[in-house]
Design an enzyme around this catalytic site. Structure first.
Site, PDB file in Angstrom:
ATOM      1  CB  THR A 125      -0.732   0.127   1.106  1.00 41.11           C
ATOM      2  OG1 THR A 125      -1.495   1.340   1.280  1.00 41.11           O
ATOM      3  CG2 THR A 125      -0.345  -0.211   2.344  1.00 41.11           C
ATOM      4  CG  ASP A 126      -1.001   5.144  -0.969  1.00 43.98           C
ATOM      5  OD1 ASP A 126      -1.810   4.412  -0.136  1.00 43.98           O
ATOM      6  OD2 ASP A 126      -1.705   6.075  -1.570  1.00 43.98           O
ATOM      7  CD  GLU A 127      -3.165   3.653   4.894  1.00 41.46           C
ATOM      8  OE1 GLU A 127      -4.354   3.515   4.363  1.00 41.46           O
ATOM      9  OE2 GLU A 127      -2.997   3.925   5.768  1.00 41.46           O
ATOM     10  CE1 TYR A 150      -3.451  -2.441   5.928  1.00 43.54           C
ATOM     11  CE2 TYR A 150      -3.251  -0.063   5.545  1.00 43.54           C
ATOM     12  CZ  TYR A 150      -3.389  -1.427   5.147  1.00 43.54           C
ATOM     13  OH  TYR A 150      -3.275  -1.661   3.729  1.00 43.54           O
ATOM     14  CE  LYS A 154      -0.349  -4.443   3.155  1.00 40.79           C
ATOM     15  NZ  LYS A 154      -0.750  -5.802   2.668  1.00 40.79           N
TER      16      LYS A 154
HETATM   17  P1  NAD Z   1     -10.070  -7.083   2.514  1.00 42.30           P
HETATM   18  O1  NAD Z   1     -10.067  -6.657   3.855  1.00 42.30           O
HETATM   19  O2  NAD Z   1     -11.297  -6.564   1.744  1.00 42.30           O
HETATM   20  O3  NAD Z   1      -9.827  -8.637   2.529  1.00 42.30           O
HETATM   21  C1  NAD Z   1      -8.907  -9.191   2.802  1.00 42.30           C
HETATM   22  C2  NAD Z   1      -9.038 -10.620   2.810  1.00 42.30           C
HETATM   23  O4  NAD Z   1      -7.887 -11.373   3.650  1.00 42.30           O
HETATM   24  C3  NAD Z   1     -10.273 -10.996   3.330  1.00 42.30           C
HETATM   25  O5  NAD Z   1     -11.174 -11.997   2.517  1.00 42.30           O
HETATM   26  C4  NAD Z   1      -9.933 -11.822   4.661  1.00 42.30           C
HETATM   27  O6  NAD Z   1     -10.701 -13.025   5.174  1.00 42.30           O
HETATM   28  C5  NAD Z   1      -8.588 -12.384   4.252  1.00 42.30           C
HETATM   29  N1  NAD Z   1      -7.683 -12.799   5.479  1.00 42.30           N
HETATM   30  C6  NAD Z   1      -7.448 -11.802   6.714  1.00 42.30           C
HETATM   31  N2  NAD Z   1      -6.592 -12.405   7.578  1.00 42.30           N
HETATM   32  C7  NAD Z   1      -6.332 -13.659   6.800  1.00 42.30           C
HETATM   33  C8  NAD Z   1      -5.549 -14.728   7.448  1.00 42.30           C
HETATM   34  N3  NAD Z   1      -4.959 -14.771   8.518  1.00 42.30           N
HETATM   35  N4  NAD Z   1      -5.585 -16.061   6.530  1.00 42.30           N
HETATM   36  C9  NAD Z   1      -6.005 -15.987   5.489  1.00 42.30           C
HETATM   37  N5  NAD Z   1      -7.096 -15.071   5.074  1.00 42.30           N
HETATM   38  C10 NAD Z   1      -6.973 -13.585   5.702  1.00 42.30           C
HETATM   39  O7  NAD Z   1      -8.688  -6.337   2.088  1.00 42.30           O
HETATM   40  P2  NAD Z   1      -8.654  -5.604   0.439  1.00 42.30           P
HETATM   41  O8  NAD Z   1      -9.119  -4.188   0.718  1.00 42.30           O
HETATM   42  O9  NAD Z   1      -9.179  -6.418  -0.332  1.00 42.30           O
HETATM   43  O10 NAD Z   1      -7.118  -5.492   0.313  1.00 42.30           O
HETATM   44  C11 NAD Z   1      -6.325  -6.541  -0.020  1.00 42.30           C
HETATM   45  C12 NAD Z   1      -4.804  -6.211   0.089  1.00 42.30           C
HETATM   46  O11 NAD Z   1      -4.515  -5.160  -0.653  1.00 42.30           O
HETATM   47  C13 NAD Z   1      -4.241  -6.007   1.433  1.00 42.30           C
HETATM   48  O12 NAD Z   1      -2.783  -6.367   1.600  1.00 42.30           O
HETATM   49  C14 NAD Z   1      -4.077  -4.551   1.716  1.00 42.30           C
HETATM   50  O13 NAD Z   1      -3.248  -4.305   2.413  1.00 42.30           O
HETATM   51  C15 NAD Z   1      -3.802  -4.029   0.246  1.00 42.30           C
HETATM   52  N6  NAD Z   1      -4.055  -2.828  -0.366  1.00 42.30           N
HETATM   53  C16 NAD Z   1      -5.670  -2.396  -0.235  1.00 42.30           C
HETATM   54  C17 NAD Z   1      -5.915  -1.160  -0.673  1.00 42.30           C
HETATM   55  C18 NAD Z   1      -7.262  -0.785  -0.437  1.00 42.30           C
HETATM   56  O14 NAD Z   1      -7.655   0.382  -0.747  1.00 42.30           O
HETATM   57  N7  NAD Z   1      -8.338  -1.438   0.157  1.00 42.30           N
HETATM   58  C19 NAD Z   1      -5.026  -0.315  -1.381  1.00 42.30           C
HETATM   59  C20 NAD Z   1      -3.809  -0.844  -1.418  1.00 42.30           C
HETATM   60  C21 NAD Z   1      -3.541  -2.075  -0.932  1.00 42.30           C
HETATM   61  O1  DAU Z   2      -3.888   3.983   0.698  1.00 40.91           O
HETATM   62  C1  DAU Z   2      -4.184   2.779   0.594  1.00 40.91           C
HETATM   63  C2  DAU Z   2      -4.991   2.236   1.870  1.00 40.91           C
HETATM   64  O2  DAU Z   2      -6.352   2.909   1.534  1.00 40.91           O
HETATM   65  C3  DAU Z   2      -5.083   0.863   1.951  1.00 40.91           C
HETATM   66  O3  DAU Z   2      -3.680   0.435   2.352  1.00 40.91           O
HETATM   67  C4  DAU Z   2      -5.925   0.429   3.173  1.00 40.91           C
HETATM   68  O4  DAU Z   2      -6.106  -1.062   3.299  1.00 40.91           O
HETATM   69  C5  DAU Z   2      -7.396   1.091   2.804  1.00 40.91           C
HETATM   70  O5  DAU Z   2      -8.361   0.977   4.188  1.00 40.91           O
HETATM   71  C6  DAU Z   2      -7.207   2.661   2.589  1.00 40.91           C
HETATM   72  O6  DAU Z   2      -6.839   3.332   3.865  1.00 40.91           O
HETATM   73  P1  DAU Z   2      -7.373   4.567   4.095  1.00 40.91           P
HETATM   74  O7  DAU Z   2      -7.222   4.975   5.714  1.00 40.91           O
HETATM   75  O8  DAU Z   2      -6.830   5.816   3.444  1.00 40.91           O
HETATM   76  O9  DAU Z   2      -8.986   4.194   3.710  1.00 40.91           O
HETATM   77  P2  DAU Z   2     -10.069   4.815   4.514  1.00 40.91           P
HETATM   78  O10 DAU Z   2     -11.391   4.492   3.515  1.00 40.91           O
HETATM   79  O11 DAU Z   2     -10.340   4.218   5.932  1.00 40.91           O
HETATM   80  O12 DAU Z   2     -10.259   6.336   4.578  1.00 40.91           O
HETATM   81  C7  DAU Z   2     -10.133   7.186   3.629  1.00 40.91           C
HETATM   82  C8  DAU Z   2     -10.238   8.473   3.991  1.00 40.91           C
HETATM   83  O13 DAU Z   2     -11.554   8.928   4.456  1.00 40.91           O
HETATM   84  C9  DAU Z   2      -8.933   8.774   5.189  1.00 40.91           C
HETATM   85  O14 DAU Z   2      -8.730  10.152   4.918  1.00 40.91           O
HETATM   86  C10 DAU Z   2     -10.051   8.793   6.372  1.00 40.91           C
HETATM   87  C11 DAU Z   2     -11.414   9.237   5.877  1.00 40.91           C
HETATM   88  N1  DAU Z   2     -12.593   8.490   6.497  1.00 40.91           N
HETATM   89  C12 DAU Z   2     -12.867   7.434   6.514  1.00 40.91           C
HETATM   90  C13 DAU Z   2     -14.121   6.740   7.304  1.00 40.91           C
HETATM   91  C14 DAU Z   2     -13.989   5.203   7.152  1.00 40.91           C
HETATM   92  C15 DAU Z   2     -13.706   9.520   7.197  1.00 40.91           C
HETATM   93  O15 DAU Z   2     -13.564  10.761   6.997  1.00 40.91           O
HETATM   94  N2  DAU Z   2     -14.596   8.932   7.646  1.00 40.91           N
HETATM   95  C16 DAU Z   2     -14.782   7.660   7.746  1.00 40.91           C
HETATM   96  O16 DAU Z   2     -16.082   7.144   8.315  1.00 40.91           O
END
Ligand code: NAD
Ligand code: DAU
Length: 341
Positions: A125-127, A150, A154
């Protein structure tokens, strides 16, 4: 080719499986997922009858299971999505993120090394770069500066994965993507939470002043980027995957209200997230240069498609918003002060 996908019942992993099977008739996928609160077999309904997809319920921290699965299936590559992915949950309790993101990644790396897996794509992730002052953009050499439990897990797992390339020559590649959105996203993240609350006329909780900036990437574009890295990336390299679409949260929330036809009076400014990163910004020039990848989805059209999906899939939303979700929602938002703006 046979892939082991971890976390393939989650939001991005399930999109990756749907797209990959549709694009490549000869592909086989073994999907290892623990089915945490975020894992949902309904996300895989499109591929459940496809003999090229095998679902295995299990924990990536279970070394014996991972070892026997790799021995039995002999995959060519691993694409590692499984994670505890939500910042707010990691603030409420960091232990699940520590276990899965660090111990789970370690367990997979050890098994991949023992079984001489040909390619290990670690999805990150970019985080990990932390908050950036404008006009800075992080490239892959930018220092790691994570703020939340988190993102620190990562960042730690990125370093561990890279060490297996440097030390053991395991062919690891790391991707770092910006904020994803699209169908099947669990409604704890900003966009699906705001869409589903708006559709139910519930308050939209905006943290702080709502001026935090995120770079929005449609989930299918992210999955195509991961495919490009899997197929054409160089071993040991890191690739950023950004949406080239930086927006303040409040602008996103207002677009959601417009797309759902709901009033701005639903917005509630609430106490900020502790350690909240103000701005993420990513350069994906390396991935474009080396593989030709570029994001295709325009944000307004992607958001409209996402709103349409949540409108059309009320049963999916109702199922995931029951039970555990209510407890989480109360813990995260229940005691949160409303802030005057
Ligand atoms: P998600 O939370 O929707 O899904 C996570 C999945 O992993 C679920 O199906 C869960 O059951 C499974 N899981 C969790 N713990 C596990 C374990 N111990 N063993 C096996 N399975 C397990 O997540 P997502 O948003 O689809 O993100 C997927 C990946 O992409 C993550 O690694 C996250 O860090 C990365 N990522 C997410 C975003 C975003 O915006 N959502 C952005 C950049 C990177
Ligand atoms: O940047 C990539 C990341 O994006 C991934 O690595 C993470 O898995 C994914 O959860 C996401 O992280 P963020 O913290 O950026 O996403 P989130 O959707 O939780 O929040 C996006 C922005 O919105 C952040 O600035 C917080 C704000 N927010 C979020 C929620 C849930 C609110 O203002 N209110 C809310 O209720």
């Amino acid at each position: 080719m046979k892939l082991l996908v971890t976390g393939g019942a989650g939001f991005i992993g399930s999109a990756f499986i749907r797209l990959s099977l549709a694009a490549d008739p000869s592909l086989q996928i073994v999907n290892l997922d623990k089915l945490t609160y975020a894992g949902n077999l309904a996300n895989l309904a499109e591929v459940v009858a496809d003999a090229r997809h095998r679902f295995v319920k299990g924990d990536i921290c279970d070394a014996a299971l991972v070892d026997s699965l790799l021995g039995e299936e002999g995959p060519d590559a691993i694409v590692h999505f499984a994670a505890e992915s939500h910042v707010d949950r990691s603030i409420l309790s960091a232990s699940p993120a520590f276990e899965t993101n660090l111990r789970g990644t370690f367990t997979l790396l050890e098994a991949a090394r023992a079984h001489r897996i040909g390619r290990f794509v670690h999805v990150s992730t970019d985080e990990v770069y932390g908050s950036l002052e404008a006009p800075l953009e992080a490239d892959e050499n930018f220092p790691l500066n994570p703020s939340s439990p988190y993102s620190s897990t990562k960042a730690g797992s990125d370093l561990l994965a890279r060490s297996y390339f440097l030390t053991h020559k395991l062919p690891v590649l790391i991707t770092r993507a910006s904020n994803n959105y699209g169908p099947y996203q669990f409604p704890e993240k900003l966009i699906p939470l705001m869409i589903s609350n708006a559709l139910e006329d519930l308050p939209l909780p905006v943290y702080g002043d709502g001026q935090q900036v995120r770079d929005w990437l449609y989930v299918d574009d992210h999955c195509r980027g991961i495919r490009a890295v899997l197929d054409r990336g160089r071993d040991g390299e890191i690739y950023n995957i950004g949406g080239n679409c930086s927006l303040p949260n409040l602008a996103v929330v207002r677009q959601i209200l417009a797309a759902t036809g709901k009033p701005e009076s639903l917005i509630r400014y609430v106490a900020d997230r502790p350690g909240h990163d103000r701005r993420y910004a990513l350069s994906s020039a390396k991935l474009k240069r080396e593989t030709g990848w570029a994001p295709r989805q325009d944000f307004a059209a992607g958001l409209a498609a996402t709103v349409a999906w949540y409108r059309a899939n009320h049963d999916w939303v109702a199922a995931v918003k029951s039970g555990e979700y209510r407890t989480y929602y109360e813990r995260n938002y229940g005691g949160r002060a409303t802030v005057a703006k």
